[in-house]
Design a protein around this motif. Structure first.
Motif, short mmCIF file in Angstrom:
data_model
loop_
_atom_site.label_atom_id
_atom_site.label_comp_id
_atom_site.label_asym_id
_atom_site.label_seq_id
_atom_site.Cartn_x
_atom_site.Cartn_y
_atom_site.Cartn_z
N GLY A 114 0.81 -1.21 0.00
CA GLY A 114 0.00 0.00 0.00
C GLY A 114 0.84 1.25 0.00
N GLU A 115 0.33 2.27 0.66
CA GLU A 115 1.05 3.53 0.71
C GLU A 115 0.78 4.23 2.04
OE1 GLU A 115 -1.53 6.57 -1.77
OE2 GLU A 115 -1.08 4.77 -2.93
N THR A 116 1.69 5.09 2.39
CA THR A 116 1.58 5.87 3.62
C THR A 116 2.47 7.09 3.47
OG1 THR A 116 1.64 5.72 6.04
CG2 THR A 116 3.45 4.65 4.87
N TYR A 117 2.80 7.72 4.57
CA TYR A 117 3.72 8.86 4.57
C TYR A 117 4.87 8.56 5.50
CZ TYR A 117 0.31 11.44 1.93
OH TYR A 117 -0.54 11.84 0.95
N SER A 118 6.00 9.13 5.18
CA SER A 118 7.18 9.01 6.01
C SER A 118 7.88 10.36 5.99
CB SER A 118 8.10 7.90 5.48
OG SER A 118 9.19 7.69 6.35
N SER A 119 8.85 10.52 6.85
CA SER A 119 9.62 11.77 6.82
C SER A 119 11.01 11.48 6.26
CB SER A 119 9.74 12.34 8.23
OG SER A 119 10.59 11.53 9.02
N LEU A 120 11.61 12.51 5.76
CA LEU A 120 12.99 12.40 5.28
C LEU A 120 13.90 11.94 6.41
CD1 LEU A 120 15.14 12.76 3.12
CD2 LEU A 120 15.10 15.23 3.59
N HIS A 121 13.67 12.46 7.61
CA HIS A 121 14.46 12.07 8.77
C HIS A 121 14.37 10.57 9.01
CE1 HIS A 121 15.76 13.29 13.10
NE2 HIS A 121 16.35 12.20 12.71
N ARG A 122 13.16 10.03 9.01
CA ARG A 122 12.94 8.59 9.23
C ARG A 122 13.63 7.77 8.16
NH1 ARG A 122 13.31 4.09 9.05
NH2 ARG A 122 11.79 2.45 9.28
N GLU A 123 13.55 8.20 6.93
CA GLU A 123 14.15 7.44 5.83
C GLU A 123 15.67 7.55 5.83
OE1 GLU A 123 12.46 5.19 4.15
OE2 GLU A 123 10.75 5.82 5.35
N LEU A 124 16.21 8.65 6.30
CA LEU A 124 17.67 8.74 6.46
C LEU A 124 18.14 7.76 7.52
CD1 LEU A 124 18.22 12.58 6.19
CD2 LEU A 124 19.24 10.84 4.69
N ASP A 125 17.35 7.60 8.57
CA ASP A 125 17.67 6.61 9.59
C ASP A 125 17.64 5.21 8.98
OD1 ASP A 125 18.15 5.81 12.41
OD2 ASP A 125 16.17 4.90 12.20
N PHE A 126 16.63 4.95 8.16
CA PHE A 126 16.53 3.64 7.52
C PHE A 126 17.72 3.35 6.62
CE2 PHE A 126 15.51 1.47 3.53
CZ PHE A 126 15.41 0.18 4.01
N VAL A 127 18.09 4.28 5.72
CA VAL A 127 19.17 3.97 4.78
C VAL A 127 20.51 3.82 5.50
CG1 VAL A 127 18.07 4.83 2.67
CG2 VAL A 127 19.47 6.39 4.03
N ALA A 128 20.72 4.55 6.60
CA ALA A 128 21.95 4.37 7.38
C ALA A 128 21.99 2.97 8.00
CB ALA A 128 22.06 5.43 8.47
N SER A 129 20.89 2.54 8.61
CA SER A 129 20.83 1.20 9.20
C SER A 129 20.92 0.12 8.14
CB SER A 129 19.53 1.03 9.99
OG SER A 129 19.54 1.87 11.11
N HIS A 130 20.30 0.37 7.02
CA HIS A 130 20.36 -0.57 5.88
C HIS A 130 21.80 -0.73 5.42
CE1 HIS A 130 19.63 -1.52 1.49
NE2 HIS A 130 18.94 -2.46 2.09
N CYS A 131 22.54 0.37 5.37
CA CYS A 131 23.95 0.33 4.97
C CYS A 131 24.76 -0.48 5.98
CB CYS A 131 24.49 1.75 4.84
SG CYS A 131 26.15 1.85 4.13
N VAL A 132 24.49 -0.29 7.28
CA VAL A 132 25.19 -1.06 8.32
C VAL A 132 25.01 -2.55 8.07
CG1 VAL A 132 25.23 -1.67 10.78
CG2 VAL A 132 25.01 0.72 10.09
N HIS A 133 23.79 -2.95 7.82
CA HIS A 133 23.47 -4.36 7.58
C HIS A 133 24.27 -4.91 6.40
CE1 HIS A 133 21.05 -7.87 6.56
NE2 HIS A 133 20.80 -7.34 5.40
N HIS A 134 24.30 -4.17 5.31
CA HIS A 134 25.03 -4.66 4.13
C HIS A 134 26.54 -4.58 4.32
CE1 HIS A 134 21.80 -5.83 1.47
NE2 HIS A 134 21.10 -4.89 2.08
N LEU A 135 27.02 -3.63 5.10
CA LEU A 135 28.45 -3.61 5.42
C LEU A 135 28.85 -4.87 6.19
CD1 LEU A 135 28.98 0.14 6.33
CD2 LEU A 135 30.25 -1.13 4.58
N ALA A 136 27.98 -5.36 7.06
CA ALA A 136 28.27 -6.61 7.78
C ALA A 136 28.36 -7.77 6.80
CB ALA A 136 27.19 -6.87 8.83
N LEU A 137 27.47 -7.80 5.83
CA LEU A 137 27.50 -8.87 4.83
C LEU A 137 28.75 -8.75 3.94
CD1 LEU A 137 23.72 -8.83 3.94
CD2 LEU A 137 24.95 -10.62 5.18
#
Length: 168
Positions: A114-137
């Motif tokens: 579906g769809e919703t709303y998010s903030s740029l701040h929240r998504e910056l937090d997501f991409v940073a954590s996502h990067c951490v995960h892939h750096l571990a891999l």
């Protein structure tokens, strides 16, 4: 810009710096080498995947619409560490520009269910954590290759802080 917003931008810079550190030393052969694991991952695939998410977020800051399923999937960044480094340089410039942006800016977020709303701040937090995960891999993929990988690669800042508190 408030302290919390500056921290999330800085966290993203740190993750991209760790990625750059790896890209500057990995050979093209090791970058492209596929493991006999599910999905046949390579360092290049993980790097490209991380950069794709950052690129989608960047595009969303211009359009107001975010859908990570529409990633660019740049094959060049997947096969050539030099191209990935060029993308990181562009992303660093974008992050610098965000220092003058309201990170509570609302994004229309589209996802499979579906769809919703998010903030740029929240998504910056997501991409940073996502990067951490892939750096571990990536760390796991390169572990036996003899590289001097950054110790912080693949360890979230909250985990690092926890370890610092425990060491006192």
């Amino acid at each position: 810009m408030d302290r919390q917003c500056m921290q999330i931008i800085e966290q993203n810079r740190r993750q991209l710096d760790l990625l750059k550190s790896i890209l500057r030393q990995v050979t093209k052969e090791h970058y492209q080498q596929k493991k006999a694991w599910p999905g046949q991952p390579s360092v290049g695939k993980h790097v490209r995947h991380v950069l794709d998410h950052y690129q989608q977020l960047w595009l969303a800051t211009e359009s107001g619409r975010l859908d990570y399923r529409l990633r660019l999937r740049d094959e060049g960044a997947q096969t050539d560490p030099a191209i990935a480094l060029q993308w990181i340089e562009r992303l660093e410039t974008w992050l610098q520009c965000l220092e003058h942006t309201d990170l509570e800016y609302q994004l229309h977020y589209q996802f499979a269910e579906g769809e919703t709303y998010s903030s740029l701040h929240r998504e910056l937090d997501f991409v940073a954590s996502h990067c951490v995960h892939h750096l571990a891999l990536i760390h796991a993929l390169l572990d036996a290759c003899g590289y001097s990988l950054p110790q912080a690669a693949g360890i979230h800042s909250s985990t690092q802080e926890y370890h610092r508190r425990c060491a006192r």
